[in-house]
Write a protein that holds these residues in place. Structure first.
Motif, short mmCIF file in Angstrom:
data_model
loop_
_atom_site.label_atom_id
_atom_site.label_comp_id
_atom_site.label_asym_id
_atom_site.label_seq_id
_atom_site.Cartn_x
_atom_site.Cartn_y
_atom_site.Cartn_z
N HIS A 16 0.81 -1.22 0.00
CA HIS A 16 0.00 0.00 0.00
C HIS A 16 0.85 1.27 0.00
O HIS A 16 0.41 2.30 -0.51
CB HIS A 16 -1.04 -0.05 1.12
N ILE A 19 1.47 1.52 -3.68
CA ILE A 19 0.29 2.06 -4.36
C ILE A 19 0.19 3.57 -4.11
O ILE A 19 -0.14 4.33 -5.03
CB ILE A 19 -1.00 1.33 -3.91
N LEU A 20 0.48 4.01 -2.89
CA LEU A 20 0.50 5.45 -2.59
C LEU A 20 1.45 6.16 -3.54
O LEU A 20 1.09 7.18 -4.14
CB LEU A 20 0.93 5.68 -1.14
N GLN A 53 -6.81 9.10 -3.75
CA GLN A 53 -6.84 7.65 -3.59
C GLN A 53 -5.53 7.16 -2.96
O GLN A 53 -5.53 6.29 -2.08
CB GLN A 53 -6.95 7.00 -4.98
N ASN A 57 -4.66 4.99 0.52
CA ASN A 57 -3.83 3.79 0.58
C ASN A 57 -2.71 3.96 1.60
O ASN A 57 -2.32 3.01 2.28
CB ASN A 57 -3.28 3.44 -0.80
N VAL A 87 -8.68 -3.31 3.80
CA VAL A 87 -8.03 -3.62 2.52
C VAL A 87 -8.86 -4.64 1.75
O VAL A 87 -9.06 -4.50 0.53
CB VAL A 87 -6.60 -4.14 2.75
N GLN A 106 -4.46 -7.09 -4.55
CA GLN A 106 -4.63 -6.53 -3.21
C GLN A 106 -5.40 -7.45 -2.27
O GLN A 106 -5.07 -7.56 -1.10
CB GLN A 106 -5.34 -5.18 -3.28
#
Length: 122
Positions: A16, A19-20, A53, A57, A87, A106
């Protein structure tokens, strides 16, 4: 089992953070556009939404890290279960509305981590 649970929760947290970074900083780069299958125009027009978004995350990642380092084992367990559940819900929603692969990318690691965390508590 404790080491496996810790490793899997850590994996989900690191995922995550990644993903950030993709959503907040690499969204309009070739890497970001390829990852999310977007054109330059689409990436530019959605970059503010993607950054938002990405921030969410990041909150998931921080929550999981918090669960890993909390000094009270019972509360650490609750934190981990809560954030892994978040999640998992996000993965189901993303898989249903955005891209089916989100369920695997995920959802699967989060589900495996959840099973390990719950089995470790028994």
């Amino acid at each position: 089992m404790e080491y496996l649970a810790t490793a899997l929760v850590l994996l989900v947290a690191i995922e995550h953070v990644y993903i950030l970074v993709l959503e907040m900083f690499l969204w309009t780069t070739p890497k970001g556009m390829k990852t999310f299958g977007m054109s330059k125009e689409d990436a530019e027009s959605t970059k503010v939404l993607a950054a938002n978004q990405g921030l969410y995350n990041g909150f998931l990642a921080v929550g999981l890290f918090w669960g890993l380092i909390h000094s009270n084992p019972e509360f650490a367990f609750q934190i981990q279960v809560f954030f892994l559940a978040c999640v998992m819900v996000a993965a189901v929603y993303g898989g249903a509305t955005a891209k089916k692969s989100i369920l695997i990318v995920q959802g699967l690691p989060a589900t495996l981590a959840m099973v390990a965390v719950l089995m470790n508590a028994v």
